[in-house]
Design a protein around this motif. Structure first.
Motif, short mmCIF file in Angstrom:
data_model
loop_
_atom_site.label_atom_id
_atom_site.label_comp_id
_atom_site.label_asym_id
_atom_site.label_seq_id
_atom_site.Cartn_x
_atom_site.Cartn_y
_atom_site.Cartn_z
N GLN A 1 -1.40 9.63 6.95
CA GLN A 1 -2.53 8.85 6.42
C GLN A 1 -2.76 7.62 7.24
N GLY B 1 7.48 3.27 -1.02
CA GLY B 1 6.82 2.07 -1.53
C GLY B 1 7.52 1.48 -2.73
N VAL C 1 0.85 -1.19 0.00
CA VAL C 1 0.00 0.00 0.00
C VAL C 1 0.89 1.23 0.00
N GLY C 2 0.79 2.03 -1.06
CA GLY C 2 1.56 3.26 -1.19
C GLY C 2 2.70 3.10 -2.17
N LEU D 1 2.46 -1.59 4.59
CA LEU D 1 2.02 -0.19 4.53
C LEU D 1 3.22 0.72 4.29
N CYS D 2 3.18 1.43 3.21
CA CYS D 2 4.22 2.41 2.87
C CYS D 2 3.57 3.76 2.60
N THR D 3 2.70 4.14 3.50
CA THR D 3 1.97 5.40 3.35
C THR D 3 2.56 6.42 4.32
N ASP E 1 -2.65 2.22 -4.41
CA ASP E 1 -2.30 3.63 -4.27
C ASP E 1 -3.52 4.46 -4.63
#
Length: 73
Positions: free
Chosen positions: A73, A13, A7-8, A67-69, A33
């Protein structure tokens, strides 16, 4: 082998995705994304793409979500 969604697809990401390309332990199969323009990047790497998390959560083949947000967020 753990199958994961990412995610991201910002800087972090895409860096994580590239670092996992040769992993024998974890395989990315899906990318998420909010920016639909990132779909091209994901598809060029053989990843399914969506703009929401729902398809990844509903996919029984996904073992993990990375998760790479941004923290906001």
């Amino acid at each position: 082998m753990v199958t994961a969604a990412l995610v991201g697809l910002g800087w972090w990401g895409t860096t994580i995705a590239r670092s996992l390309e040769d992993s024998a332990a974890l395989r990315l199969t899906r990318a998420i994304d909010i920016d639909p323009a990132r779909a091209e990047w994901a598809k060029a790497r053989g990843l399914s793409f969506s703009t929401t998390l729902d398809p990844a959560l509903a996919d029984p083949a996904i073992d993990a979500i990375i998760l790479c947000t941004p923290h906001s967020q």
